[in-house]
Design an enzyme around this catalytic site. Sequence first.
Site, mmCIF file in Angstrom:
data_model
loop_
_atom_site.group_PDB
_atom_site.id
_atom_site.type_symbol
_atom_site.label_atom_id
_atom_site.label_comp_id
_atom_site.label_asym_id
_atom_site.label_seq_id
_atom_site.Cartn_x
_atom_site.Cartn_y
_atom_site.Cartn_z
ATOM 1 N N ARG A 55 4.429 11.118 -2.257
ATOM 2 C CA ARG A 55 4.122 10.941 -0.839
ATOM 3 C C ARG A 55 5.377 11.098 0.019
ATOM 4 O O ARG A 55 6.380 10.424 -0.209
ATOM 5 C CB ARG A 55 3.557 9.527 -0.640
ATOM 6 N N TYR A 81 10.687 9.104 1.403
ATOM 7 C CA TYR A 81 10.679 8.154 0.292
ATOM 8 C C TYR A 81 11.302 8.677 -0.994
ATOM 9 O O TYR A 81 11.379 7.943 -1.978
ATOM 10 C CB TYR A 81 9.233 7.704 0.016
ATOM 11 N N PRO A 101 0.785 -1.223 0.000
ATOM 12 C CA PRO A 101 0.000 0.000 0.000
ATOM 13 C C PRO A 101 0.821 1.279 0.000
ATOM 14 O O PRO A 101 1.850 1.375 0.660
ATOM 15 C CB PRO A 101 -0.840 -0.108 1.279
ATOM 16 N N ASN A 102 0.311 2.209 -0.779
ATOM 17 C CA ASN A 102 0.808 3.574 -0.885
ATOM 18 C C ASN A 102 2.124 3.709 -1.638
ATOM 19 O O ASN A 102 2.584 4.815 -1.885
ATOM 20 C CB ASN A 102 0.903 4.252 0.492
ATOM 21 N N HIS A 108 12.541 -2.597 2.584
ATOM 22 C CA HIS A 108 11.926 -1.336 3.002
ATOM 23 C C HIS A 108 12.820 -0.197 2.554
ATOM 24 O O HIS A 108 14.049 -0.292 2.660
ATOM 25 C CB HIS A 108 11.726 -1.290 4.516
ATOM 26 N N GLU A 140 12.601 -9.422 2.020
ATOM 27 C CA GLU A 140 11.790 -8.300 2.512
ATOM 28 C C GLU A 140 12.594 -7.019 2.354
ATOM 29 O O GLU A 140 13.758 -6.954 2.752
ATOM 30 C CB GLU A 140 11.446 -8.537 3.977
ATOM 31 N N ALA A 174 3.047 -0.923 5.005
ATOM 32 C CA ALA A 174 2.398 -0.955 6.318
ATOM 33 C C ALA A 174 1.899 -2.345 6.695
ATOM 34 O O ALA A 174 1.834 -2.678 7.884
ATOM 35 C CB ALA A 174 1.255 0.045 6.366
ATOM 36 N N ASN A 219 8.024 -5.603 -0.655
ATOM 37 C CA ASN A 219 7.884 -4.465 0.235
ATOM 38 C C ASN A 219 6.397 -4.379 0.555
ATOM 39 O O ASN A 219 5.621 -3.787 -0.190
ATOM 40 C CB ASN A 219 8.375 -3.172 -0.419
ATOM 41 N N ARG A 233 12.010 4.743 12.917
ATOM 42 C CA ARG A 233 10.682 5.352 12.839
ATOM 43 C C ARG A 233 9.823 4.937 14.036
ATOM 44 O O ARG A 233 10.345 4.475 15.042
ATOM 45 C CB ARG A 233 10.059 4.968 11.496
#
Length: 138
Positions: free
Chosen positions: A18, A23, A10-11, A98, A96, A75, A72, A105
């Site tokens: 964004r 990012y 998502p996103n 990110h 995985e 969330a 990735n 964070r």
Amino acid sequence: MKKLIIINGPNLNLLGKREPEIYGHQSFEDYLDLLKVKFPDVKIDYYQSNVEGELINKLQEVGFSYDGIILNAAAYTHTSVGIGDAVKAIETPVVEVHISNTFSREAYRHQSYISSNAAGVILGFGLMSYDLAIHSFS
């Protein structure tokens, strides 16, 4: 020729728009074009969805026929037992990824339901995290 797929959650379709301070300013589609040039001996497919079940369906679809998956889950990494179970259920190794360093964070981003079933985890190197993941399959 290795056959890899990048699956983004998502996103991530909003990369470049964004939160550019986290990012960056580049869209993933533009970055994907660069990856394909940089790795001409690797077939790189791409899938993105904002829907948890669609990500699980894609993992199950490709999880027995590809040489590697770069995931990735965004969330959903921190909330989806279902995606973690899907990674555990398939044969194709999953790395995985990110873009940000999730450990720098919010505390809830420190938990991953994917990591324990992944071949490896790469985080915090911006979009270059995907380059590193591709290298991990060589």
